[in-house]
Design a protein around this motif. Structure first.
Motif, short mmCIF file in Angstrom:
data_model
loop_
_atom_site.label_atom_id
_atom_site.label_comp_id
_atom_site.label_asym_id
_atom_site.label_seq_id
_atom_site.Cartn_x
_atom_site.Cartn_y
_atom_site.Cartn_z
N TYR A 1 109.39 58.46 154.79
CA TYR A 1 110.25 58.00 153.60
C TYR A 1 110.14 56.23 153.65
N ARG A 2 110.72 56.10 152.16
CA ARG A 2 110.54 54.71 151.98
C ARG A 2 111.82 54.05 152.79
N GLN A 3 111.68 52.80 153.27
CA GLN A 3 112.66 51.99 153.75
C GLN A 3 113.04 50.58 153.21
N PHE A 4 114.15 50.48 152.53
CA PHE A 4 114.44 49.19 151.81
C PHE A 4 115.26 48.49 152.59
N THR A 5 115.40 47.07 152.24
CA THR A 5 116.30 46.06 153.05
C THR A 5 117.03 45.31 152.03
N ALA A 6 117.97 44.35 152.70
CA ALA A 6 118.84 43.69 151.49
C ALA A 6 117.69 42.71 150.81
N GLU A 7 116.57 42.45 151.19
CA GLU A 7 115.63 41.41 150.65
C GLU A 7 115.19 42.30 149.25
N HIS A 8 115.18 43.57 149.45
CA HIS A 8 114.51 44.53 148.30
C HIS A 8 115.53 44.37 147.14
N ILE A 9 116.98 44.42 147.51
CA ILE A 9 118.01 44.21 146.80
C ILE A 9 117.77 43.08 145.85
N GLU A 10 117.51 41.81 146.49
CA GLU A 10 117.62 40.41 145.98
C GLU A 10 116.30 40.41 145.07
N GLN A 11 115.16 41.06 145.29
CA GLN A 11 113.96 41.16 144.69
C GLN A 11 114.32 42.02 143.47
N ILE A 12 114.91 42.95 143.46
CA ILE A 12 115.25 43.78 142.25
C ILE A 12 116.21 43.20 141.23
N ASN A 13 116.93 42.47 141.83
CA ASN A 13 118.00 41.52 141.04
C ASN A 13 117.34 40.60 140.24
N LYS A 14 116.26 39.72 140.95
CA LYS A 14 115.44 38.96 140.33
C LYS A 14 114.82 39.46 139.32
N ILE A 15 114.05 40.70 139.43
CA ILE A 15 113.24 41.44 138.52
C ILE A 15 114.18 41.55 137.25
N LYS A 16 115.39 42.15 137.54
CA LYS A 16 116.10 42.40 136.36
C LYS A 16 116.55 41.17 135.50
N ILE A 17 116.79 40.10 136.03
CA ILE A 17 116.89 38.65 135.53
C ILE A 17 115.84 38.47 134.70
N LEU A 18 114.42 38.58 135.20
CA LEU A 18 113.43 38.21 134.48
C LEU A 18 113.07 39.07 133.17
N LYS A 19 113.53 40.34 133.45
CA LYS A 19 113.20 41.27 132.47
C LYS A 19 114.22 40.91 131.27
N ASP A 20 115.43 40.53 131.68
CA ASP A 20 116.63 40.31 130.66
C ASP A 20 116.18 39.04 129.78
N VAL A 21 115.43 38.09 130.30
CA VAL A 21 115.01 36.86 129.53
C VAL A 21 113.71 37.32 128.71
N GLY A 22 113.22 38.42 128.91
CA GLY A 22 111.97 38.69 128.18
C GLY A 22 110.73 38.61 128.87
#
Length: 110
Positions: free
Chosen positions: A35-56
């Motif tokens: 099973y995949r195990q994710f941490t709070a760091e992965h939440i931060e990474q996804i939030n950064k990805i979302k921001i970068l996607k939002d700006v194009g």
């Protein structure tokens, strides 16, 4: 945390999280049973990805940005990331200027 909890916390689908993993944007650890195990760091990474996607940024643009951040030391960002951000800021500034002009033009009619 499991992928389902990461999905809930980030508002990103499980399918998209798996895609990010396939593209090398996220690297979870695995339990003994696989099973995949994710941490709070992965939440931060996804939030950064979302921001970068939002700006194009595309996924192909984001991968080196995320790699650069992972390799950054003492808060320094690599030149490649600075250049991409500078170009994106210029594009955003131009878009804002265009929107202001469009608003001014439309405002004449109301």
């Amino acid at each position: 945390m499991k992928i389902s909890e990461l999905s809930k916390r980030t508002q990103v689908s499980i399918r998209m999280i798996r895609y990010y993993e396939e593209r090398g944007l996220l690297i979870p650890t695995r339990t003994a049973s696989g099973y995949r195990q994710f941490t709070a760091e992965h939440i931060e990474q996804i939030n950064k990805i979302k921001i970068l996607k939002d700006v194009g940024f595309t996924i192909e643009d984001i991968r080196p940005v995320m790699q650069c951040q992972l390799e950054a030391k003492d808060g320094q960002i690599c030149g490649q990331l600075k250049e991409k951000i500078t170009r994106k800021i210029e594009q955003i500034d131009q878009s804002v200027a265009n929107l202001i002009q469009a608003k001014a033009t439309l405002s004449q009619y109301v």
